[in-house]
Write a protein that holds these residues in place. Structure first.
Motif, short mmCIF file in Angstrom:
data_model
loop_
_atom_site.label_atom_id
_atom_site.label_comp_id
_atom_site.label_asym_id
_atom_site.label_seq_id
_atom_site.Cartn_x
_atom_site.Cartn_y
_atom_site.Cartn_z
N VAL A 128 41.36 33.59 14.89
CA VAL A 128 42.41 34.58 15.13
C VAL A 128 42.37 34.91 16.61
O VAL A 128 41.33 35.31 17.14
CB VAL A 128 42.18 35.86 14.29
CG1 VAL A 128 43.22 36.91 14.62
CG2 VAL A 128 42.17 35.53 12.81
N PHE A 129 43.51 34.74 17.28
CA PHE A 129 43.59 35.04 18.70
C PHE A 129 44.81 35.91 18.95
O PHE A 129 45.91 35.59 18.52
CB PHE A 129 43.71 33.75 19.53
CG PHE A 129 43.80 34.00 21.00
CD1 PHE A 129 42.66 34.21 21.75
CD2 PHE A 129 45.04 34.07 21.62
CE1 PHE A 129 42.75 34.48 23.10
CE2 PHE A 129 45.13 34.34 22.98
CZ PHE A 129 43.98 34.53 23.72
N SER A 155 39.13 37.00 18.05
CA SER A 155 38.98 37.29 19.48
C SER A 155 39.01 38.79 19.72
O SER A 155 39.76 39.52 19.08
CB SER A 155 40.09 36.61 20.29
OG SER A 155 41.33 37.24 20.06
N LEU A 156 38.18 39.23 20.65
CA LEU A 156 38.19 40.61 21.12
C LEU A 156 38.20 40.59 22.63
O LEU A 156 37.45 39.82 23.25
CB LEU A 156 36.96 41.39 20.63
CG LEU A 156 36.89 41.70 19.14
CD1 LEU A 156 35.57 42.41 18.82
CD2 LEU A 156 38.07 42.56 18.71
N TYR A 157 39.03 41.43 23.20
CA TYR A 157 39.07 41.53 24.65
C TYR A 157 37.84 42.33 25.10
O TYR A 157 37.52 43.37 24.53
CB TYR A 157 40.36 42.22 25.10
CG TYR A 157 40.61 42.09 26.57
CD1 TYR A 157 41.06 40.89 27.11
CD2 TYR A 157 40.37 43.16 27.42
CE1 TYR A 157 41.28 40.76 28.47
CE2 TYR A 157 40.58 43.04 28.78
CZ TYR A 157 41.03 41.84 29.29
OH TYR A 157 41.25 41.71 30.64
N PHE A 182 32.94 37.13 15.98
CA PHE A 182 33.76 37.63 17.07
C PHE A 182 33.45 36.84 18.32
O PHE A 182 32.33 36.39 18.52
CB PHE A 182 33.48 39.13 17.31
CG PHE A 182 33.86 39.97 16.14
CD1 PHE A 182 35.16 40.41 15.98
CD2 PHE A 182 32.92 40.33 15.18
CE1 PHE A 182 35.52 41.19 14.89
CE2 PHE A 182 33.26 41.10 14.09
CZ PHE A 182 34.56 41.53 13.94
N TYR A 183 34.46 36.67 19.18
CA TYR A 183 34.25 35.99 20.45
C TYR A 183 35.09 36.66 21.54
O TYR A 183 36.08 37.33 21.25
CB TYR A 183 34.55 34.49 20.34
CG TYR A 183 36.02 34.16 20.12
CD1 TYR A 183 36.84 33.82 21.18
CD2 TYR A 183 36.58 34.19 18.84
CE1 TYR A 183 38.17 33.51 20.99
CE2 TYR A 183 37.90 33.88 18.64
CZ TYR A 183 38.70 33.55 19.71
OH TYR A 183 40.02 33.25 19.52
N ASP A 184 34.68 36.48 22.75
CA ASP A 184 35.34 37.03 23.93
C ASP A 184 36.66 36.28 24.14
O ASP A 184 36.67 35.07 24.38
CB ASP A 184 34.39 36.84 25.13
CG ASP A 184 34.96 37.35 26.43
OD1 ASP A 184 36.19 37.53 26.56
OD2 ASP A 184 34.15 37.54 27.37
#
Length: 193
Positions: A128-129, A155-157, A182-184
């Motif tokens: 998911v982005f 994605s998380l900012y 979760f990823y940057d």
């Protein structure tokens, strides 16, 4: 009568295109139109779906949905200009309102309702982005939760540690995936400066 010839503007078309393994559903009618009767994804291709539409997608007065192409003008230069032969055509973009309002708008369009159904049926790992998966995205959360045993990466900012952790907790409370990762978002090519 619309031509049924294949359109050479589908994602992945063209020699040397870095997106060759990907395809969207805008392949027909000479103007890169969506055709529900030809909505199969070719073997070996990864589908690209625009769940909430986009500035590059247009819906005409008759309900047909097609993709603008970059030609003499960029997509942004074309945005807001009348479409030759269909002055009532408008951008297909669902961004505002409650989850119920968004779902109603999605279900009113053949392309958007088709891709939401494909999304609901997706049982393999997902990335998911660009979605907060907040209250306004409950229709997406419901689709993600159909297959809770599949891995999902969201994605998380990057921001302050407390804000990132709060976003993670909120998403953990909504999305049932096991595992939920979760990823940057700035590490993804779409999120890079």
């Amino acid at each position: 009568i619309q031509s049924r010839k294949r359109c050479r503007c589908s994602t992945g078309a063209g020699k040397g295109n870095a997106f060759t393994p990907f395809t969207d559903l805008f392949r027909y009618g000479g103007r890169c139109q969506f055709d529900i009767m030809r909505s199969h994804v070719p073997f070996g291709r990864t589908p690209v779906y625009f769940l909430h539409g986009g500035l590059h997608l247009v819906v005409g007065r008759g309900g047909d949905t097609w993709k603008l192409r970059w030609g003499l003008e960029t997509i942004l230069e074309q945005f807001g200009k009348p479409i030759l032969g269909d002055p009532e055509a408008r951008a297909l973009l669902v961004t505002e309102g409650s989850a119920h309002d968004k779902l109603r708008a999605i279900e009113a369009n053949v392309y958007l309702s088709h891709v939401l159904q494909r999304f609901r049926e997706q049982d393999s790992a997902l990335v998911v982005f660009g979605s907060s998966l907040g209250d306004g995205d409950q229709h997406l959360v419901n689709a993600l939760n159909v297959y809770p045993e599949r891995p999902i990466a969201v994605s998380l900012y990057p921001g302050r540690k407390r804000e990132v952790e709060e976003n993670q907790r909120r998403i953990f409370a909504r999305v049932l995936a096991k595992p939920l990762l979760f990823y940057d978002s700035t590490t993804h090519p779409l999120g890079a400066a």
